[in-house]
Write a protein that holds these residues in place. Structure first.
Motif, short mmCIF file in Angstrom:
data_model
loop_
_atom_site.label_atom_id
_atom_site.label_comp_id
_atom_site.label_asym_id
_atom_site.label_seq_id
_atom_site.Cartn_x
_atom_site.Cartn_y
_atom_site.Cartn_z
N PHE A 1 0.84 -1.20 0.00
CA PHE A 1 0.00 0.00 0.00
C PHE A 1 0.87 1.25 0.00
O PHE A 1 2.01 1.23 0.45
N LYS A 2 0.28 2.35 -0.51
CA LYS A 2 0.95 3.65 -0.48
C LYS A 2 0.07 4.63 0.29
O LYS A 2 -1.11 4.78 0.01
N HIS A 3 0.66 5.30 1.28
CA HIS A 3 -0.06 6.31 2.07
C HIS A 3 -0.17 7.57 1.23
O HIS A 3 0.84 8.20 0.90
N CYS A 4 -1.38 7.95 0.84
CA CYS A 4 -1.54 9.10 -0.05
C CYS A 4 -2.96 9.64 0.04
O CYS A 4 -3.85 9.04 0.64
N GLY A 5 -3.15 10.81 -0.57
CA GLY A 5 -4.48 11.38 -0.71
C GLY A 5 -5.05 10.99 -2.06
O GLY A 5 -4.32 10.92 -3.06
N GLN A 6 -6.35 10.73 -2.10
CA GLN A 6 -7.04 10.39 -3.34
C GLN A 6 -8.26 11.28 -3.52
O GLN A 6 -9.07 11.41 -2.60
N LEU A 7 -8.36 11.89 -4.68
CA LEU A 7 -9.55 12.67 -5.04
C LEU A 7 -10.12 12.05 -6.31
O LEU A 7 -9.40 11.90 -7.30
N MET A 8 -11.38 11.67 -6.28
CA MET A 8 -12.01 11.00 -7.41
C MET A 8 -13.01 11.92 -8.08
O MET A 8 -13.90 12.48 -7.42
N PHE A 9 -12.84 12.08 -9.40
CA PHE A 9 -13.72 12.95 -10.19
C PHE A 9 -14.55 12.12 -11.16
O PHE A 9 -14.07 11.12 -11.71
N ALA A 10 -15.77 12.55 -11.37
CA ALA A 10 -16.74 11.77 -12.14
C ALA A 10 -16.35 11.66 -13.61
O ALA A 10 -15.68 12.54 -14.15
N PRO A 11 -16.77 10.56 -14.25
CA PRO A 11 -16.60 10.46 -15.71
C PRO A 11 -17.20 11.69 -16.39
O PRO A 11 -18.25 12.19 -15.98
N GLY A 12 -16.50 12.18 -17.41
CA GLY A 12 -16.96 13.37 -18.12
C GLY A 12 -16.23 14.64 -17.71
O GLY A 12 -16.37 15.69 -18.35
N THR A 13 -15.43 14.56 -16.62
CA THR A 13 -14.63 15.72 -16.20
C THR A 13 -13.58 16.02 -17.26
O THR A 13 -13.00 15.10 -17.85
N ASP A 14 -13.33 17.29 -17.50
CA ASP A 14 -12.32 17.71 -18.48
C ASP A 14 -10.93 17.31 -17.98
O ASP A 14 -10.36 17.95 -17.11
N GLU A 15 -10.40 16.22 -18.58
CA GLU A 15 -9.16 15.64 -18.06
C GLU A 15 -7.97 16.58 -18.20
O GLU A 15 -7.17 16.74 -17.27
N ASP A 16 -7.84 17.23 -19.35
CA ASP A 16 -6.68 18.11 -19.57
C ASP A 16 -6.68 19.28 -18.60
O ASP A 16 -5.64 19.62 -18.01
#
Length: 241
Positions: free
Chosen positions: A134-149
């Motif tokens: 495992f890696k200790h980190c922060g995760q932010l999840m964005f919905a499908p359709g978010t402007d990736e660039d």
């Protein structure tokens, strides 16, 4: 990975967390107390405390509860003294499991955790047996359709470590554990609000489970999470559609 959706798994986990609101205040008060005890009562100088207070505010915890938890940690108010304890083991199909606890009685806690593992088909292991997965980190999840660039540009400018696009269209922003709040706030100012975010132990490799195995694994995770001394349960298990 084919067969399961990152987005579906995140929504599933969020839904289960929302259903366990009753224990949230107790867990957050413990975390604030221990964070203040270990790093001092000033959130500006104590990233762990800052993160704990932000989570508490996100759950609408009254300010007095937060202040009193900080004061117990710094010794200004009397209270129970908690210790950190981490237990590791294996679930169904060898899925890795980490159980983080805050306890005033390690003998009781280890017995409870071991019992849950054995009762629901897992095995408690030795210290360090799975933590390296495992890696200790922060995760932010964005919905499908978010402007990736646009999200990638904003995230990297904010100090994120990585931006990962998943097969199901969802996008993950990975941060350092103590940079999580700073990156999250910067992204919100840029117009990107995460659907789900947490500081976590992110599995480096996932263990896909389906059918009866998935049901059994969920029962094990629920049993561990229901223990009074358990703060967080992390697992490499992902549930296939």
């Amino acid at each position: 990975m084919a067969g399961h959706s990152k987005w579906a798994n995140i929504q599933h986990r969020k839904g289960r967390q929302d259903a366990k609101r009753g224990k949230v205040f107790t867990k957050l008060i413990k975390e604030i107390t221990v964070a203040a005890k270990m790093g001092g009562g000033d959130p500006a100088m104590n990233p762990r405390l800052r993160l704990a207070i932000e989570k508490a505010k996100g759950e609408s915890m009254p300010k007095d509860n937060i202040d009193n938890a900080v004061k117990r940690g710094t010794g200004q108010l009397e209270g129970v003294s908690y210790e950190e304890a981490r237990y590791e083991g294996y679930g169904i199909g060898g899925a890795a499991v980490i159980v983080d606890c805050l306890t005033d009685n390690k003998v009781r806690t280890v017995a409870d955790v071991r019992h849950a593992f054995s009762k629901y088909g897992g095995n408690m292991g030795t210290d360090g047996c799975v933590a390296f997965q495992f890696k200790h980190c922060g995760q932010l999840m964005f919905a499908p359709g978010t402007d990736e660039d646009a999200l990638m540009e904003a995230a990297l400018e904010a100090g994120a470590d990585d931006v990962v696009s998943n097969d199901d269209g969802s996008i993950e922003v990975i941060t350092g554990p103590w940079e999580f709040t700073t990156v999250k706030e910067a992204l919100e100012r840029a117009g990107f609000k995460a659907e789900f975010g947490e500081v976590s132990m992110k599995p480096l490799n996932e263990s896909p489970l389906s059918g009866d195995d998935a049901v059994k694994m969920q029962k094990l995770l629920d049993a561990l999470e229901s223990l009074d001394d358990v703060q967080e349960v992390y697992s490499s298990a992902v549930f296939e559609d």
